[in-house]
Structure formats: C-alpha cells, structure tokens
Design an enzyme around this catalytic site. Structure first.
Site, mmCIF file in Angstrom:
data_model
loop_
_atom_site.group_PDB
_atom_site.id
_atom_site.type_symbol
_atom_site.label_atom_id
_atom_site.label_comp_id
_atom_site.label_asym_id
_atom_site.label_seq_id
_atom_site.Cartn_x
_atom_site.Cartn_y
_atom_site.Cartn_z
ATOM 1 N N ASP A 84 0.831 -1.201 0.000
ATOM 2 C CA ASP A 84 0.000 0.000 0.000
ATOM 3 C C ASP A 84 0.869 1.256 0.000
ATOM 4 O OD1 ASP A 84 -2.386 -1.408 0.046
ATOM 5 O OD2 ASP A 84 -2.524 -1.409 2.230
ATOM 6 N N TYR A 137 5.585 -8.439 8.752
ATOM 7 C CA TYR A 137 5.440 -6.990 8.833
ATOM 8 C C TYR A 137 5.694 -6.500 10.255
ATOM 9 C CZ TYR A 137 2.714 -7.539 4.497
ATOM 10 O OH TYR A 137 2.290 -7.863 3.227
ATOM 11 N N ASP A 183 -6.441 2.834 7.830
ATOM 12 C CA ASP A 183 -5.068 3.318 7.992
ATOM 13 C C ASP A 183 -5.101 4.846 8.007
ATOM 14 O OD1 ASP A 183 -5.449 4.087 5.349
ATOM 15 O OD2 ASP A 183 -3.890 2.781 4.520
ATOM 16 N N ARG A 223 -4.189 -3.995 7.560
ATOM 17 C CA ARG A 223 -5.161 -2.952 7.912
ATOM 18 C C ARG A 223 -6.430 -3.566 8.497
ATOM 19 N NH1 ARG A 223 -6.668 0.148 2.912
ATOM 20 N NH2 ARG A 223 -5.698 -1.539 1.740
#
Length: 232
Positions: free
Chosen positions: A52, A80, A94, A186
């Site tokens: 993203d 992540y 987000d 997210r």
C-alpha cells in the site's frame, strides 16, 4: 551488471518509500534501468506483491526471465512490523482517511490487548478493507469507495502464523506479525479494535520479509552501487 544479465533475470530487494505506490516504484526503476543499460522497449520487469502507498519496506522486483518467479514469491509468507492506534478508527483502516469514532480506552489493560492479539493466531476469516485494490465487477474497490459508492467485501480465509515483539504504549500498540499471502494488516488492525470494543486503525506498516527474502538483505548490485532507490 549488464543488460544481458538484467534480461536473463535479476531480483532486486527494494525499500519502498512512504506514499509511493508499488506501480510507481517499478516504473521509476524500469525507466532508470532502460536508460542506464540501453534496454529494449519491451524489457520485462515486475514486482512480487503490492505494498500500500502508506506502507514502507520490502518490495521485490524481478527482471527479464525472473519475472516467471513472481507467482512463487507472491505465494510465500510475509512478515510486517505493525503499529496500531486503539480507541479510534478510520474509514480506510489506515492513515489515508481522518480519525473518526473516538472511544475511551481508560479501562483497556495490556492483558486485554495481548489476549485480543492471541485470538487472531491461526486461520481466520478476514474481510479486506473497502479501500483496497480488489476488483468488484471489474472495478477496483478503492475507486468505488472513493466515489462514495457502497462496497460489500466478502470474507476470505487467511492465516496469522505468529505475533511477537509486542510493545504497548497506549494508545499505540506495535508488534511483528507473520502471515499468509493475501492477509490485510489494515483489516487485522481494525478487527483487533473490534475485539477490544474500542476500535483501532493502522498507523504504520513496514514489510520486513517475504519468504526467505529480508529487508536487511537488500544488497543487490542496484542498491549497493550508485543506484540508490531514493534517487530513482
């Protein structure tokens, strides 16, 4: 590195900057490589897994014949580093959209947070965010959402392999998560907020690993020499 080597196949490990799309990163790299090495117009290049715009970290780019490796790399598990803010939400899950639905978190304890995180380990049902690149009747979900249209996302199975290195500094919670292909961090942030009954959204996301490729191992010739990614 030579033009012949690039066309035979090369893998670059890039650290995608904040607010760049994966498409922009690949395009900038393609332009620079073609210019520097006088590559043909139809030079093959592509990335192995979208990040993203609001995320940073490992973006794997394959060239030439190695573009055939992209599906295999995309199928690999991901890791992540994640930071979420609890007690508030956003429409995009987000920082793309402004904060909404603020809630009091004074009764939320560190044990509550850790218990909530534990509930997402293993195979879970997850709804992708409406601000995502998933296609609905041929249109990207994020385009529909930004146009104000109602978007209904279908749940899908995904797997959270581990959550570790949890740090809690209310209202912020950070952790490292390992997950399967297709996991939306997210959505995980949003769902953790729902589990805590106070809401949450993703404030920072950095991809650190894809399969055996690690962000700290980004030492391809392209990164080692004068071709620094930030100068593309």
């Amino acid at each position: 590195m030579t033009a012949e080597e690039l066309q035979s196949g090369h893998i670059f490990l890039l650290d995608k900057p904040l607010d760049w799309t994966s498409f922009q990163a690949v395009n900038k790299m393609k332009y620079k490589l073609k210019r520097e090495f006088d590559l043909p117009k139809k030079f093959k290049i592509g990335h192995a897994g979208t990040l993203d715009p609001r995320a940073t970290g490992l973006l794997i780019v394959c060239t030439g014949k190695f573009t055939k490796k992209i599906p295999e790399i995309q199928d690999a598990p991901k890791e992540y580093w994640t930071e979420i803010k609890i007690g508030v939400q956003t429409e995009s899950y987000d920082t793309e959209k402004p904060e909404i639905l603020h809630q009091d978190i004074s009764n939320v304890t560190e044990e509550d947070v850790k218990n909530a995180l534990d509930k997402f380990l293993g195979e879970i049902d997850q709804k992708p965010p409406i601000f995502s690149a998933i296609k609905i009747d041929g249109a990207r979900a994020y385009n529909l959402a930004r146009a104000g249209e109602e978007v209904e996302m279908k749940s899908r199975k995904t797997t959270i392999h581990y959550i570790k290195d949890v740090e809690i500094n209310f209202p912020l919670v950070s952790f490292t998560v390992g997950c399967s292909k297709g996991t939306y961090i997210r959505s995980l942030a949003h769902d953790i907020g729902q589990e805590l009954s106070v809401g949450a959204y993703l404030t920072q996301l950095r991809r650190t690993k894809i399969g055996n490729y690690k962000i700290e191992d980004g030492t391809s010739d392209f990164l080692e020499n004068e071709y620094r990614f930030e100068n593309l």
